[in-house]
Design a protein around this motif. Structure first.
Motif: not given
Ligand SMILES: Cc1ncc(COP(=O)(O)O)c(C=O)c1O
Length: 405
Positions: A93, A198, A224
Motif C-alpha cells: 500500500t 502490484d 505475504k
C-alpha cells in the motif's frame, strides 16, 4: 505428482504446533512466519538493537551493515540490477501510494491517462484517484471476461489510448487469477507506458525476475512472503525512482536543509524518510534467505494440488456459487453459498477453527462489477495439507445444511 514434503515444511512454523486445532486458509491476508524469521527479529532486538546510518558506535554500524545486506538480499532475490533500486517501506500500500504521488508530481500532465484493471485492490485504485481529479488525469479500467479473467483483447484496445501509466496486479487477491504479466508489460511498453506491477499476491507465487519482466515498478509486502508485517518493498528501475517526488520527508532522505531550500540524499535513501523498520527489514531478509532453501516450483505444485482438490470438492457441494475459475489460479478461491451472507458462512467455519476471509476483500469495484455483495475466500499456502482442505470442505457441507435447513 509433487515431491514437496509438506509435513517437514509445516514443522518450520511454531504456530501449527502451538495452535493445532486451527485450519488456516487466510493466507492471502497474511501468512504465518517460520521460526527462522521470528528468531532473526528476536536476535536483533535482544543483541543488536540500534538505529541505522547515523550512529557513532559499532552497534549502529553493525545494524547498518545488516540493514544494507538485507537490501542486497532482496535485490538478488528479485534480480534487480542494483541494491539502490530497492526501497524499503511499510508494504505494498505504501509503495503504491509513493509511486502514484511521485509520478503525479513529475511525469503526469493534465489529460494523461492511467490504465488500471477491474481486478485491483483498493491500494492500486485509490492512490491514483486521490490525485487524478486534481491533476486532470483520466483513469481507464480493463474489464473482465465472462469467467472473471482479465479481458486481454480489451486491454489491447485500451492501450491504443496511449496511457502514460499501466498499473495492475500480478494475481487477483479475490479470485486468485494470474495475469500474463510479462506479455502485458511488453504490450504496455510498445505504447511507451510506465508499468507498475502490484506483486502483493504474486511474490509468493513465483520468484520474480525484474530484469526479465522489465517492468518499471514492482511492489510487495513482506507479510505475504512469510515475513513480518509493516515491511514491504518498492522496486523501481533506478531512473524511474529518480522521477518520484518523495511522499515523506525527514531523516536519512535529507542532504541539506535550510528554510530557503532543501536538497535530498541519493537513492535509495531519498525515498526512505525517518527511522526505518529495521527489525522488519531483517525479518524480511531472513524470510527470503530461508525460503530459498526450498523448491518454490515444487511448493507451487503442492498448492495447485490443494486447489484442484478444493475446487472439485466445492463443485460437488450443492448451492455453491464459485466466483474464481480454476484456470490460471494461484491458489485463492472466492465463492458464496447461494442466498446466504458470506459472513454467516465464515462465522460457521470459524466456529470449527477454520480461518477464512469474508467480505469485499478491499476490492469493492470488482464486487460491483460481478454483482455480488461479497464472498468467502479460501487462500492456500505451501504449509496447508490435504487434511486442511478436507476439513474445510466438510465444514462447508455442514454450513450449507445449517443455513439452508
Ligand atoms: C493485490 C493486493 N494489493 C495490495 C495489497 C495491500 O497490501 P498491504 O496491506 O500489505 O499493504 C494487498 C493486500 O491484501 C493485495 O492483496
Amino acid at each position: 505428482m509433487s515431491c514437496f514434503d509438506v509435513q517437514s515444511f509445516r514443522q518450520q512454523f511454531a504456530f501449527f504446533t502451538q495452535q493445532p486445532s486451527w485450519v488456516y486458509l487466510d493466507n492471502a491476508a497474511t501468512m504465518h512466519k517460520p521460526t527462522a524469521v521470528i528468531d532473526a527479529i528476536t536476535l536483533f532486538y535482544q543483541q543488536q538493537n540500534s538505529n541505522v546510518h547515523r550512529g557513532a558506535h559499532s552497534l549502529s554500524q553493525q545494524a547498518t551493515t545488516r540493514y544494507e545486506q538485507a537490501r542486497a538480499d532482496v535485490a538478488q532475490y528479485i534480480n534487480a540490477k542494483q541494491a539502490a533500486e530497492i526501497i524499503f517501506c511499510s508494504g505494498a500500500t505504501a509503495a503504491l501510494n509513493q509511486i502514484a504521488f511521485g509520478l503525479m508530481h513529475t511525469v503526469l500532465q493534465p489529460g494523461d491517462r492511467i490504465l488500471l484493471t477491474q481486478l485491483e485492490h483498493h491500494a492500486n485504485i485509490v492512490p491514483w484517484q486521490l490525485h487524478c481529479q486534481r491533476h486532470g488525469v483520466i483513469i481507464d479500467v480493463v474489464p473482465l471476461t465472462k469467467d472473471n479473467q482479465l479481458d486481454l483483447d480489451a486491454y489491447n484496445q485500451l492501450l491504443k489510448l496511449k496511457p502514460k501509466v499501466v498499473s495492475f496486479c500480478q494475481i487477483s487477491n479475490v479470485l486468485g487469477h494470474i495475469q500474463p504479466v510479462k506479455q502485458m508489460i511488453a504490450q504496455a511498453k510498445l505504447v511507451g507506458a510506465i508499468t507498475v506491477i502490484d506483486g502483493a499476491q504474486g511474490i509468493v507465487y513465483e520468484q520474480p525476475d525484474m530484469q526479465q519482466l522489465d517492468c518499471d515498478f514492482y511492489v510487495f509486502s513482506g507479510h505475504k512472503l512469510y515475513g513480518p508485517t509493516g515491511i514491504g518493498v518498492l522496486y523501481g528501475k533506478f531512473d524511474r525512482l529518480t522521477e518520484l517526488t518523495p511522499i515523506f520527508a525527514g531523516g536519512e532522505m535529507i542532504d541539506q536543509v535550510s528554510f530557503v531550500n532543501t536538497t535530498f540524499n541519493q537513492l535509495p535513501f531519498r525515498l526512505e524518510a525517518g527511522t526505518p523498520n529495521i527489525a522488519g527489514v531483517i525479518g524480511l531478509s531472513a524470510a527470503i534467505n530461508w525460503l530459498q532453501k526450498f523448491n518454490i516450483v515444487e511448493m507451487q505444485k503442492h498448492k495447485l494440488l490443494l486447489l484442484k482438490h478444493f475446487y472439485s470438492g466445492l463443485s460437488a457441494i450443492k448451492g455453491i456459487d464459485l466466483l474464481s475459475s480454476p484456470v490460471h489460479n494461484a491458489g485463492i478461491v472466492a465463492f458464496n453459498i447461494i442466498g446466504e451472507h458470506h459472513s454467516d458462512v465464515a462465522d460457521l467455519l470459524n466456529q470449527q477453527h477454520i480461518a477464512v476471509r469474508a467480505g469485499q476483500h478491499c476490492a469493492m469495484p470488482l464486487f460491483s462489477y460481478i454483482q455480488q455483495r461479497g464472498a468467502v475466500r479460501c487462500s492456500f499456502a505451501a504449509y496447508n495439507t490435504l487434511d486442511d482442505v478436507n476439513q474445510c470442505l466438510l465444514a462447508l457441507e455442514q454450513a450449507v445444511e445449517i443455513l439452508t435447513a
